[in-house]
Design a protein around this motif. Sequence first.
Motif, PDB file in Angstrom:
ATOM      1  N   THR A 208       0.852  -1.189   0.000  1.00  0.00           N
ATOM      2  CA  THR A 208       0.000   0.000   0.000  1.00  0.00           C
ATOM      3  C   THR A 208       0.888   1.238   0.000  1.00  0.00           C
ATOM      4  N   LYS A 213      -2.640   3.388   5.862  1.00  0.00           N
ATOM      5  CA  LYS A 213      -3.291   2.287   5.154  1.00  0.00           C
ATOM      6  C   LYS A 213      -2.679   0.943   5.578  1.00  0.00           C
ATOM      7  N   TYR A 228       4.990   0.642  -0.984  1.00  0.00           N
ATOM      8  CA  TYR A 228       5.627   0.576  -2.305  1.00  0.00           C
ATOM      9  C   TYR A 228       6.231   1.899  -2.771  1.00  0.00           C
ATOM     10  N   GLY A 275      -7.261  -6.709 -12.507  1.00  0.00           N
ATOM     11  CA  GLY A 275      -7.725  -5.329 -12.610  1.00  0.00           C
ATOM     12  C   GLY A 275      -6.718  -4.424 -13.285  1.00  0.00           C
ATOM     13  N   LEU A 349     -11.751   7.378  -5.497  1.00  0.00           N
ATOM     14  CA  LEU A 349     -11.297   5.991  -5.706  1.00  0.00           C
ATOM     15  C   LEU A 349     -10.053   5.942  -6.593  1.00  0.00           C
TER      16      LEU A 349
HETATM   17  N1  LIG Z   1     -11.848  -8.915 -11.997  1.00  0.00           N
HETATM   18  C1  LIG Z   1     -12.825  -8.587 -11.195  1.00  0.00           C
HETATM   19  O1  LIG Z   1     -13.849  -9.244 -11.145  1.00  0.00           O
HETATM   20  C2  LIG Z   1     -12.689  -7.391 -10.318  1.00  0.00           C
HETATM   21  C3  LIG Z   1     -13.683  -7.098  -9.369  1.00  0.00           C
HETATM   22  C4  LIG Z   1     -13.497  -6.013  -8.523  1.00  0.00           C
HETATM   23  C5  LIG Z   1     -12.363  -5.228  -8.649  1.00  0.00           C
HETATM   24  N2  LIG Z   1     -11.465  -5.525  -9.616  1.00  0.00           N
HETATM   25  C6  LIG Z   1     -10.233  -4.727  -9.758  1.00  0.00           C
HETATM   26  O2  LIG Z   1      -9.543  -4.744  -8.539  1.00  0.00           O
HETATM   27  C7  LIG Z   1      -8.813  -3.560  -8.388  1.00  0.00           C
HETATM   28  C8  LIG Z   1      -9.149  -2.979  -7.047  1.00  0.00           C
HETATM   29  O3  LIG Z   1     -10.511  -2.621  -7.038  1.00  0.00           O
HETATM   30  P1  LIG Z   1     -11.202  -2.019  -5.760  1.00  0.00           P
HETATM   31  O4  LIG Z   1     -12.580  -1.690  -6.165  1.00  0.00           O
HETATM   32  O5  LIG Z   1     -10.969  -2.877  -4.593  1.00  0.00           O
HETATM   33  O6  LIG Z   1     -10.427  -0.674  -5.602  1.00  0.00           O
HETATM   34  P2  LIG Z   1      -9.411  -0.232  -4.482  1.00  0.00           P
HETATM   35  O7  LIG Z   1      -8.317  -1.208  -4.315  1.00  0.00           O
HETATM   36  O8  LIG Z   1     -10.176   0.194  -3.319  1.00  0.00           O
HETATM   37  O9  LIG Z   1      -8.815   0.935  -5.317  1.00  0.00           O
HETATM   38  C9  LIG Z   1      -8.210   2.030  -4.848  1.00  0.00           C
HETATM   39  C10 LIG Z   1      -6.746   1.770  -4.473  1.00  0.00           C
HETATM   40  O10 LIG Z   1      -5.946   1.275  -5.563  1.00  0.00           O
HETATM   41  C11 LIG Z   1      -4.594   1.615  -5.265  1.00  0.00           C
HETATM   42  N3  LIG Z   1      -3.823   1.949  -6.438  1.00  0.00           N
HETATM   43  C12 LIG Z   1      -2.660   1.375  -6.793  1.00  0.00           C
HETATM   44  N4  LIG Z   1      -2.216   1.847  -7.925  1.00  0.00           N
HETATM   45  C13 LIG Z   1      -3.083   2.757  -8.328  1.00  0.00           C
HETATM   46  C14 LIG Z   1      -3.127   3.602  -9.450  1.00  0.00           C
HETATM   47  N5  LIG Z   1      -2.183   3.608 -10.386  1.00  0.00           N
HETATM   48  N6  LIG Z   1      -4.158   4.424  -9.552  1.00  0.00           N
HETATM   49  C15 LIG Z   1      -5.117   4.442  -8.614  1.00  0.00           C
HETATM   50  N7  LIG Z   1      -5.122   3.652  -7.521  1.00  0.00           N
HETATM   51  C16 LIG Z   1      -4.099   2.817  -7.387  1.00  0.00           C
HETATM   52  C17 LIG Z   1      -4.677   2.719  -4.241  1.00  0.00           C
HETATM   53  O11 LIG Z   1      -4.298   2.122  -3.020  1.00  0.00           O
HETATM   54  P3  LIG Z   1      -2.852   2.322  -2.415  1.00  0.00           P
HETATM   55  O12 LIG Z   1      -2.876   3.654  -1.767  1.00  0.00           O
HETATM   56  O13 LIG Z   1      -2.722   1.173  -1.507  1.00  0.00           O
HETATM   57  O14 LIG Z   1      -1.921   2.265  -3.576  1.00  0.00           O
HETATM   58  C18 LIG Z   1      -6.135   3.055  -4.151  1.00  0.00           C
HETATM   59  O15 LIG Z   1      -6.522   3.507  -2.873  1.00  0.00           O
HETATM   60  C19 LIG Z   1      -9.188  -2.673  -9.586  1.00  0.00           C
HETATM   61  O16 LIG Z   1      -8.219  -2.806 -10.578  1.00  0.00           O
HETATM   62  C20 LIG Z   1     -10.489  -3.290 -10.066  1.00  0.00           C
HETATM   63  O17 LIG Z   1     -10.715  -3.091 -11.430  1.00  0.00           O
HETATM   64  C21 LIG Z   1     -11.610  -6.574 -10.444  1.00  0.00           C
END
Ligand SMILES: NC(=O)c1ccc[n+]([C@@H]2O[C@H](COP(=O)([O-])OP(=O)(O)OC[C@H]3O[C@@H](n4cnc5c(N)ncnc54)[C@H](OP(=O)(O)O)[C@@H]3O)[C@@H](O)[C@H]2O)c1
Length: 365
Positions: A208, A213, A228, A275, A349
């Motif tokens: 994170t 966090k 990171y 993702g 987000l």
């Molecule tokens: N395949 C599926 O079925 C599925 C379902 C749900 C979600 N997803 C994917 O899972 C991932 C996480 O989704 P989530 O809804 O749980 O969101 P989330 O993790 O709550 O997303 C926000 C966090 O992503 C991190 N992050 C790292 N690199 C980033 C960047 N380049 N830009 C923006 N944020 C970044 C940040 O945390 P840090 O401060 O810790 O870096 C940010 O707070 C997404 O890629 C989403 O598309 C996929």
Amino acid sequence: MRTTALRISHIVRHLSTSSRAAMSYPSTIKGVGIKQTGGLEAIEELSLPFPEVKSTDLLVKIVYGGVNFIDTYMRSGLYPPAFLPLPIAKEVAGVIVELPTDESVLHSAAFKGRGFKKGSKVAIDVTGSLKEYVSVPWDGNVFPVPDDIPVRVAAAAILQGITALGQVTEAYDVKKGDTVFIHTIAGGVGLLHAQIAKGRGATVIGTTSTPEKAALAKAHGADHVILYRSENVVERALEITNGEGVDVIYDGVGKDTFEDDFKYIKRKGTIVSFGNASGPVPPVPLFKLTEKNVKLLRPTAVNWVTNVEERDRYSAELFKLVASGELKINIFQDYPFTAEGVRQAQSDLTTGKTTGKLLIKVADE
Ligand SMILES: NC(=O)c1ccc[n+]([C@@H]2O[C@H](COP(=O)([O-])OP(=O)(O)OC[C@H]3O[C@@H](n4cnc5c(N)ncnc54)[C@H](OP(=O)(O)O)[C@@H]3O)[C@@H](O)[C@H]2O)c1
């Protein structure tokens, strides 16, 4: 006069597609979403026709919408929207206000087995659902919510919960003694992954951006959290695992992290890329997997649950974990059901300001 005639024609059209007494429902409803893809400014309030309700559908009054990264992909056009105007969230939860009217459905064992009643709570994962009412086939991507789970928690849990459950069971079955690596461990999916993996007896490592966090991730099952921005992820992951690497990596960041995943995955390990938070992963030459005989998956939540049996099994397991307290659902904030509210939620987000789950409050329960 002309307005009155139009309103009547709307109601008559609705009645002709449904035999239920619909007079108490409006002809148009509010949604929030897009008429065309674009930046945050593309999000606007939508005036939408009352949904067509087929005789095999449930009609659901929506109470909360869940905010997900996929909403931002659809808004930007990375995932081309299936239709326009598109209300943008696909994850919602609410209360059943009308049951199907088709007698063969109502008398079927499969329908009765789902326990749907007027007034009971459901969660839905269907594109274009951020609006006041949603109609959904009784056997579609709709999930019964037990009485002891608040509708707000159901909206927060369903999509990310099924994502996490599918990935720790079917993508890679996490076992006691495994070492599990979770990118953005303090995010919505990340906190769920961490708790489930820890509950199964794994050692949990995550990444994170900030110490705050990291503390939250540790309170949700993380054993080691790598910052990171200030630490070298590859070096730390190898150090923690005595140079062996990890059994499985769950990577929702995508473009920025994918290449390095191969440096600390164990021989015969599994990389689950799920993702694009930093952008999509470019095409991968298959031969890359031979270096360590790595398994690579790119799953999506809806394909873990494509029939009633899978939907009910997954949601029952998810809500059981939530009800027992084994899985805490961490809600960051409720945002208003307005264009500005959804814009703010998507902005927060995607700029890394959040932890856990973001919700849109659509109506009082
Ligand atoms: N395949 C599926 O079925 C599925 C379902 C749900 C979600 N997803 C994917 O899972 C991932 C996480 O989704 P989530 O809804 O749980 O969101 P989330 O993790 O709550 O997303 C926000 C966090 O992503 C991190 N992050 C790292 N690199 C980033 C960047 N380049 N830009 C923006 N944020 C970044 C940040 O945390 P840090 O401060 O810790 O870096 C940010 O707070 C997404 O890629 C989403 O598309 C996929």
